[in-house]
Design an enzyme around this catalytic site. Sequence first.
Site, PDB file in Angstrom:
ATOM      1  N   ASP A  28       0.849  -1.195   0.000  1.00  0.00           N
ATOM      2  CA  ASP A  28       0.000   0.000   0.000  1.00  0.00           C
ATOM      3  C   ASP A  28       0.887   1.249   0.000  1.00  0.00           C
ATOM      4  OD1 ASP A  28      -3.217   0.487   1.011  1.00  0.00           O
ATOM      5  OD2 ASP A  28      -1.835   2.185   1.068  1.00  0.00           O
ATOM      6  N   ASN A  87     -12.950  -3.261   2.777  1.00  0.00           N
ATOM      7  CA  ASN A  87     -13.847  -2.114   2.917  1.00  0.00           C
ATOM      8  C   ASN A  87     -14.856  -2.131   1.765  1.00  0.00           C
ATOM      9  OD1 ASN A  87     -12.345  -1.164   5.162  1.00  0.00           O
ATOM     10  ND2 ASN A  87     -10.898  -0.140   3.795  1.00  0.00           N
ATOM     11  N   VAL A  96     -11.053   2.833  -3.378  1.00  0.00           N
ATOM     12  CA  VAL A  96     -10.761   2.357  -4.735  1.00  0.00           C
ATOM     13  C   VAL A  96     -11.799   1.287  -5.106  1.00  0.00           C
ATOM     14  CG1 VAL A  96      -9.061   1.220  -6.214  1.00  0.00           C
ATOM     15  CG2 VAL A  96      -8.296   2.840  -4.462  1.00  0.00           C
ATOM     16  N   HIS A 100     -10.297  -5.410  -3.050  1.00  0.00           N
ATOM     17  CA  HIS A 100      -8.952  -5.698  -2.535  1.00  0.00           C
ATOM     18  C   HIS A 100      -9.059  -6.065  -1.073  1.00  0.00           C
ATOM     19  CE1 HIS A 100      -9.843  -1.400  -2.374  1.00  0.00           C
ATOM     20  NE2 HIS A 100      -9.175  -1.363  -1.226  1.00  0.00           N
ATOM     21  N   ILE A 101      -8.153  -6.924  -0.645  1.00  0.00           N
ATOM     22  CA  ILE A 101      -8.035  -7.284   0.767  1.00  0.00           C
ATOM     23  C   ILE A 101      -6.782  -6.596   1.289  1.00  0.00           C
ATOM     24  CG2 ILE A 101      -7.756  -9.146   2.434  1.00  0.00           C
ATOM     25  CD1 ILE A 101      -8.993 -11.056   0.390  1.00  0.00           C
ATOM     26  N   HIS A 102      -6.937  -5.830   2.365  1.00  0.00           N
ATOM     27  CA  HIS A 102      -5.773  -5.271   3.054  1.00  0.00           C
ATOM     28  C   HIS A 102      -5.182  -6.352   3.953  1.00  0.00           C
ATOM     29  CE1 HIS A 102      -6.779  -0.889   2.369  1.00  0.00           C
ATOM     30  NE2 HIS A 102      -7.991  -1.415   2.203  1.00  0.00           N
TER      31      HIS A 102
HETATM   32  P1  5GP Z   1      -9.734   1.235   0.346  1.00  0.00           P
HETATM   33  O1  5GP Z   1      -9.881   2.491   1.158  1.00  0.00           O
HETATM   34  O2  5GP Z   1     -10.420   1.353  -0.978  1.00  0.00           O
HETATM   35  O3  5GP Z   1     -10.106  -0.014   1.089  1.00  0.00           O
HETATM   36  O4  5GP Z   1      -8.181   1.070   0.093  1.00  0.00           O
HETATM   37  C1  5GP Z   1      -7.529   1.658  -0.982  1.00  0.00           C
HETATM   38  C2  5GP Z   1      -6.058   1.613  -0.656  1.00  0.00           C
HETATM   39  O5  5GP Z   1      -5.319   1.852  -1.825  1.00  0.00           O
HETATM   40  C3  5GP Z   1      -5.622   2.672   0.369  1.00  0.00           C
HETATM   41  O6  5GP Z   1      -5.072   2.048   1.527  1.00  0.00           O
HETATM   42  C4  5GP Z   1      -4.593   3.497  -0.391  1.00  0.00           C
HETATM   43  O7  5GP Z   1      -3.501   3.918   0.411  1.00  0.00           O
HETATM   44  C5  5GP Z   1      -4.170   2.549  -1.489  1.00  0.00           C
HETATM   45  N1  5GP Z   1      -3.719   3.217  -2.697  1.00  0.00           N
HETATM   46  C6  5GP Z   1      -4.326   4.261  -3.321  1.00  0.00           C
HETATM   47  N2  5GP Z   1      -3.651   4.615  -4.429  1.00  0.00           N
HETATM   48  C7  5GP Z   1      -2.573   3.765  -4.507  1.00  0.00           C
HETATM   49  C8  5GP Z   1      -1.505   3.631  -5.443  1.00  0.00           C
HETATM   50  O8  5GP Z   1      -1.399   4.357  -6.439  1.00  0.00           O
HETATM   51  N3  5GP Z   1      -0.585   2.677  -5.193  1.00  0.00           N
HETATM   52  C9  5GP Z   1      -0.682   1.845  -4.095  1.00  0.00           C
HETATM   53  N4  5GP Z   1       0.292   0.926  -3.958  1.00  0.00           N
HETATM   54  N5  5GP Z   1      -1.684   1.933  -3.213  1.00  0.00           N
HETATM   55  C10 5GP Z   1      -2.616   2.878  -3.403  1.00  0.00           C
END
Ligand code: 5GP
Length: 114
Positions: A28, A87, A96, A100-102
């Site tokens: 991330d 999320n 996004v 995706h799984i964190h």
């Molecule tokens: P969400 O909030 O949708 O569950 O998580 C999206 C994640 O994508 C966030 O933790 C954010 O930091 C990560 N993220 C957003 N843009 C980029 C990117 O360009 N590259 C990477 N590696 N992570 C990203």
Amino acid sequence: MTLFEKIIAREIPADIVHEDARCIVFRDINPQAPIHLLIVPKKPIPRVGEASPDDEAVLGHLLLVAGRVAEDLRIRSIDKGFRLVINHGAAGGEAVPHLHIHLLAGRPMQWPPG
Ligand code: 5GP
């Protein structure tokens, strides 16, 4: 094309730690723990609640990959450990719109999560 499809296509750089036919795993860009990975299906399913029965195998694959990557990073043992987070939607913290799984690790996790 989603942001994560651009990473899969190598149009946007990322620190990739695993890739196979069905998913990619990369760090991330804004880590919330010493280890913070995103496990992303190559199929752009928008979010988990919109997955279809056809996605059952890929959804299971993502969890198996989480375990394998955790083993590679030496955080799978129960004295270490990790957290997986998905999320869904605005109130769920989704930014996004590509499932995706964190995978978070490297510090003690709090409960309840924020
Ligand atoms: P969400 O909030 O949708 O569950 O998580 C999206 C994640 O994508 C966030 O933790 C954010 O930091 C990560 N993220 C957003 N843009 C980029 C990117 O360009 N590259 C990477 N590696 N992570 C990203």
